[in-house]
Design a protein around this motif. Structure first.
Motif, mmCIF file in Angstrom:
data_model
loop_
_atom_site.group_PDB
_atom_site.id
_atom_site.type_symbol
_atom_site.label_atom_id
_atom_site.label_comp_id
_atom_site.label_asym_id
_atom_site.label_seq_id
_atom_site.Cartn_x
_atom_site.Cartn_y
_atom_site.Cartn_z
ATOM 1 N N GLY A 40 -9.402 7.887 6.593
ATOM 2 C CA GLY A 40 -9.377 6.468 6.932
ATOM 3 C C GLY A 40 -8.167 5.720 6.383
ATOM 4 N N ASP A 41 -7.938 4.524 6.953
ATOM 5 C CA ASP A 41 -6.792 3.691 6.569
ATOM 6 C C ASP A 41 -6.873 3.247 5.111
ATOM 7 N N ALA A 42 -8.092 2.919 4.636
ATOM 8 C CA ALA A 42 -8.260 2.402 3.275
ATOM 9 C C ALA A 42 -7.843 3.431 2.226
ATOM 10 N N HIS A 43 -7.919 4.710 2.582
ATOM 11 C CA HIS A 43 -7.510 5.771 1.656
ATOM 12 C C HIS A 43 -6.010 5.666 1.364
ATOM 13 N N ALA A 44 -5.212 5.385 2.387
ATOM 14 C CA ALA A 44 -3.760 5.223 2.201
ATOM 15 C C ALA A 44 -3.471 3.962 1.399
ATOM 16 N N PHE A 45 -4.216 2.886 1.696
ATOM 17 C CA PHE A 45 -4.020 1.639 0.944
ATOM 18 C C PHE A 45 -4.296 1.848 -0.540
ATOM 19 N N LYS A 46 -5.365 2.575 -0.849
ATOM 20 C CA LYS A 46 -5.716 2.814 -2.247
ATOM 21 C C LYS A 46 -4.611 3.575 -2.975
ATOM 22 N N ALA A 47 -3.993 4.531 -2.301
ATOM 23 C CA ALA A 47 -2.907 5.300 -2.913
ATOM 24 C C ALA A 47 -1.701 4.398 -3.211
ATOM 25 N N VAL A 48 -1.390 3.501 -2.256
ATOM 26 C CA VAL A 48 -0.267 2.567 -2.451
ATOM 27 C C VAL A 48 -0.589 1.603 -3.587
ATOM 28 N N LEU A 49 -1.808 1.056 -3.594
ATOM 29 C CA LEU A 49 -2.223 0.106 -4.623
ATOM 30 C C LEU A 49 -2.189 0.747 -6.008
ATOM 31 N N ALA A 50 -2.648 1.988 -6.114
ATOM 32 C CA ALA A 50 -2.670 2.686 -7.402
ATOM 33 C C ALA A 50 -1.251 2.925 -7.930
ATOM 34 N N ALA A 51 -0.334 3.291 -7.029
ATOM 35 C CA ALA A 51 1.046 3.579 -7.439
ATOM 36 C C ALA A 51 1.738 2.326 -7.967
ATOM 37 N N PHE A 52 1.603 1.229 -7.250
ATOM 38 C CA PHE A 52 2.264 -0.008 -7.700
ATOM 39 C C PHE A 52 1.570 -0.593 -8.931
ATOM 40 N N SER A 53 0.264 -0.406 -9.034
ATOM 41 C CA SER A 53 -0.444 -0.858 -10.243
ATOM 42 C C SER A 53 0.087 -0.128 -11.469
ATOM 43 N N GLU A 54 0.310 1.166 -11.329
ATOM 44 C CA GLU A 54 0.837 1.964 -12.443
ATOM 45 C C GLU A 54 2.232 1.483 -12.843
ATOM 46 N N GLN A 55 3.100 1.252 -11.859
ATOM 47 C CA GLN A 55 4.462 0.808 -12.144
ATOM 48 C C GLN A 55 4.474 -0.572 -12.807
ATOM 49 N N VAL A 56 3.656 -1.468 -12.292
ATOM 50 C CA VAL A 56 3.598 -2.823 -12.850
ATOM 51 C C VAL A 56 3.035 -2.787 -14.269
ATOM 52 N N GLY A 57 2.041 -1.953 -14.485
ATOM 53 C CA GLY A 57 1.455 -1.831 -15.827
ATOM 54 C C GLY A 57 2.451 -1.321 -16.847
ATOM 55 N N GLN A 58 3.408 -0.516 -16.391
ATOM 56 C CA GLN A 58 4.440 0.011 -17.293
ATOM 57 C C GLN A 58 5.625 -0.932 -17.437
ATOM 58 N N MET A 59 5.637 -2.042 -16.643
ATOM 59 C CA MET A 59 6.703 -3.059 -16.688
ATOM 60 C C MET A 59 8.080 -2.456 -16.463
ATOM 61 N N THR A 60 8.181 -1.606 -15.460
ATOM 62 C CA THR A 60 9.462 -0.937 -15.190
ATOM 63 C C THR A 60 10.290 -1.656 -14.128
#
Length: 678
Positions: free
Chosen positions: A398-418
């Protein structure tokens, strides 16, 4: 003493000096340089020489005070003092001027004339009379030396001679004490029982914003860390519950949101911004201006447009609303087309299209998403591979599976303040425009700081430490800009700008303080508010423009991570022919009050893009601290096409009285300053 009048011919300007603009009634200090036949004489006033006809014989080399009695067709001067001897005391000179102008020899008048004589400032009899009254009514709260210097500045800048201007110029010229003034006012405000609770809360919120100018960065990092933990499903049930509550409160998520449905809910709410819809609405606005507010809302909510892009579009919309015409419609159409053409589809928009697309159209959108992810600079290789793999599974999961992967990746980057760009991407994935994202992340930081959960408090402290350790020049610049915005500097000028968001402008400290003065505060609260408004107004009054020359003064009460520092910036330079600041020539002074380095002044001079720095400090070991930073400074300047000629260290001493006046000491217990590198 009233001697014969002197008729003057055209002034002869000394090379390199600007010709003086003489006004009737002015009193000037001048010297008779040469005598010529027919009672002609050359008189020098400052850097300007004038050929004069003397009706009474005088002696070359004598210095007098002259009063301008006429300017047309020729300048006419009257001598108001006898010869001024170089050995003559100040009191004798003052007495001669007062007698010549027939002014009372009061204490205030003597102080004023002495001030103008010392600084060789032209003045008029009428100005002296007004200034005397102002000095008498200034009260015991104003230091006389400060009042005299301020009155001189008022005359030089041709400002209104009144108590409000005097207070503004005194406060605007102060080099410190702004942070203390804000802290003192906050204490007065909290104890004021007469004030409207709504106004009080609004001002307290603005004072809190001033203490946390990096809340947006802190809030985005906290959001990234919380989302990353929840999407990774690695935490315990207790941990996930605390994080979920923190996210719901900070981002105002629906109550039914939980860690199992948060990704799906965010995906479902992802707004779809159709370029075609915006273009059609723009086209229809010529015959139906009622749809312009909807178009304005679409501009505000656009996930990728910057504040500058939004401003130019809002200006075009406003013109169309105020005066609907074919010309304004063409301007609006051109601006919308220009901004849409310059806009690449954001990942959030492609994902929103994927959610609503027909099955046959999805492969093309998935291909666009894969290319966009591969080109995204804020993601690392592993994150890109994970997202692209998730895109390949859309048909099965499903489409939401791809969204979750994108959301998780950017959440990780933002959390690391890179990356700051990752923070903007995360905001758009949360369905927020750039402006709304900034507000949401700031709200997250404030709510997290007030959250009673020990887990959230520990997360806030860890993130603050991380942010402080990685503080960059961009963060420092953002803090300065955010502080100036929250203060409401130049509020009146911005309110006249139709492209500005009036709602945001009204939510500034200055705007709320003006509301307070219209309420019923206690006398002490009113005085505190007036003092802060005077500081803000004073900076505008002292930021003078004289032809191509310009001076800008800014006082910035910097407060970060619970630390407090006063910084004053004074920029002097010129404008280019098109009215822009000339970046090739300037002088910038930084006045800093630092706990570790004490009172510090940085004098930066720019000549043909060659930069020299002189640091004045009370500390002997400052050279050892600066030496390792020179190469970094040189490299940074070269990136902007500037060359560093040298960094010079000098000691300076300030009389104790001046230090006390500037600091206006109001010590607060257990609070220390933070030394920032500029």
């Amino acid at each position: 003493m009233n001697l014969a009048g002197v008729n003057l011919g055209q002034p002869v300007v000394v090379q390199g000096k600007q010709a003086m603009s003489m006004q009737e009634g002015q009193v000037l200090h001048g010297t008779i340089k040469k005598l010529y036949p027919d009672q002609q004489a050359e008189i020098q006033i400052g850097g300007q020489k004038l050929i004069a006809k003397l009706e009474t014989p005088m002696q070359a080399g004598n210095t007098h005070y002259f009063q301008v009695t006429g300017t047309q067709p020729d300048v006419t001067l009257k001598i108001v003092s006898g010869p001024i001897d170089s050995k003559m005391s100040m009191s004798e000179q003052v007495k001669q001027v007062l007698e010549g102008l027939k002014l009372p020899q009061t204490k205030e008048m003597q102080q004023l004339v002495a001030q103008f004589i010392k600084n060789d400032t032209p003045l008029s009899k009428e100005q002296l009379i007004q200034a005397e009254q102002l000095l008498k009514t200034s009260g015991s709260t104003v230091v006389k030396a400060d009042a005299l210097a301020a009155i001189q500045k008022i005359i030089e800048l041709k400002l209104p001679m009144n108590a409000a201007t005097l207070q503004a110029v005194i406060q605007g010229g102060a080099k410190g004490g702004f942070v203390d003034a804000l802290s003192k006012f906050e204490a007065l405000l909290k104890g004021d029982q007469q004030l409207s609770p709504t106004i009080k809360q609004a001002i307290l919120q603005q004072l809190l914003n001033l203490k946390t100018p990096l809340n947006e960065q802190l809030g985005s990092a906290l959001t990234g860390k919380m989302l990353g933990e929840l999407l990774g499903s690695k935490g315990s049930a207790v941990t996930n519950t605390s994080l979920m509550m923190g996210l719901k409160e900070g981002l105002n998520l629906p109550e039914q949101t939980n860690r199992f449905n948060i990704s799906q809910n965010l995906f479902n709410k992802l707004p779809l911004h159709s370029q075609q819809a915006m273009q059609q609405m723009t086209k229809d606005s010529l015959g139906n201006t009622a749809i312009l507010p909807t178009l304005s809302a679409m501009v505000k909510e656009h996930p990728t447009w910057t504040v500058e892009q939004g401003k130019s579009l809002q200006q075009a919309i406003t013109r169309m609303q105020v005066s609907p015409s074919k010309e304004h419609h063409q301007q609006l159409t051109a601006e919308v087309s220009k901004q849409l053409a310059a806009t690449k589809p954001a990942l959030s928009q492609l994902l929103a299209q994927l959610r609503t697309a027909e099955t046959t159209d999805k492969p093309q959108i998935i291909q666009q998403l894969a290319k966009a992810v591969a080109a995204e600079p804020s993601l690392n290789l592993a994150q890109k591979q994970t997202i692209i793999h998730a895109l390949s599974e859309v048909t099965m999961k499903g489409d939401a599976h791809a969204f979750k992967a994108v959301l998780a990746a950017f959440s990780e980057q933002v959390g690391q303040m890179t990356s700051s760009s990752a923070s903007k991407q995360l905001a758009s994935l949360l369905g927020l425009s750039q402006q709304n994202g900034e507000q949401a992340f700031s709200n997250m930081a404030q709510k997290a700081a007030q959250n009673p959960s020990p887990l959230i408090q520990q997360l806030v402290q860890t993130t603050e430490n991380q942010l402080q350790a990685n503080l960059s020049s961009k963060d420092f610049l953002h803090a300065m800009k955010q502080t100036l915005q929250d203060l409401g500097l130049s509020l009146e000028a911005k309110l006249l700008d139709k492209g500005q968001d009036v709602t945001l402008l009204k939510d500034t400290l200055k705007a709320h303080l003006q509301n307070l003065l219209n309420d019923q505060p206690s006398q002490s609260t009113r005085q505190g508010a007036e003092q802060i408004i005077a500081r803000l107004n004073g900076q505008q009054l002292l930021s003078a423009e004289n032809g191509p020359q310009q001076q800008i003064i800014m006082q910035i009460p910097l407060q970060m991570f619970g630390k407090r520092t006063d910084a004053t910036l004074q920029w002097t330079g010129s404008k280019t022919k098109d009215g822009k600041i000339d970046a090739n020539f300037a002088r910038i002074m930084f006045y800093l009050q630092l706990d570790s380095l004490a009172e510090t002044v940085i004098d930066m001079q720019v000549q043909s893009r060659v930069v020299s720095l002189t640091v004045y400090s009370e500390k002997n070991d400052v050279k050892e601290l600066i030496e390792p930073l020179k190469e970094t400074l040189k490299t940074g300047l070269e990136k902007h096409d500037y060359q560093l000629s040298g960094v010079f260290i000098k000691e300076f001493s300030i009389p104790e009285k001046t230090v006390k006046q500037q600091r206006q000491s109001m010590e607060l217990p257990n609070e220390k300053g933070l030394d920032f590198r500029i």
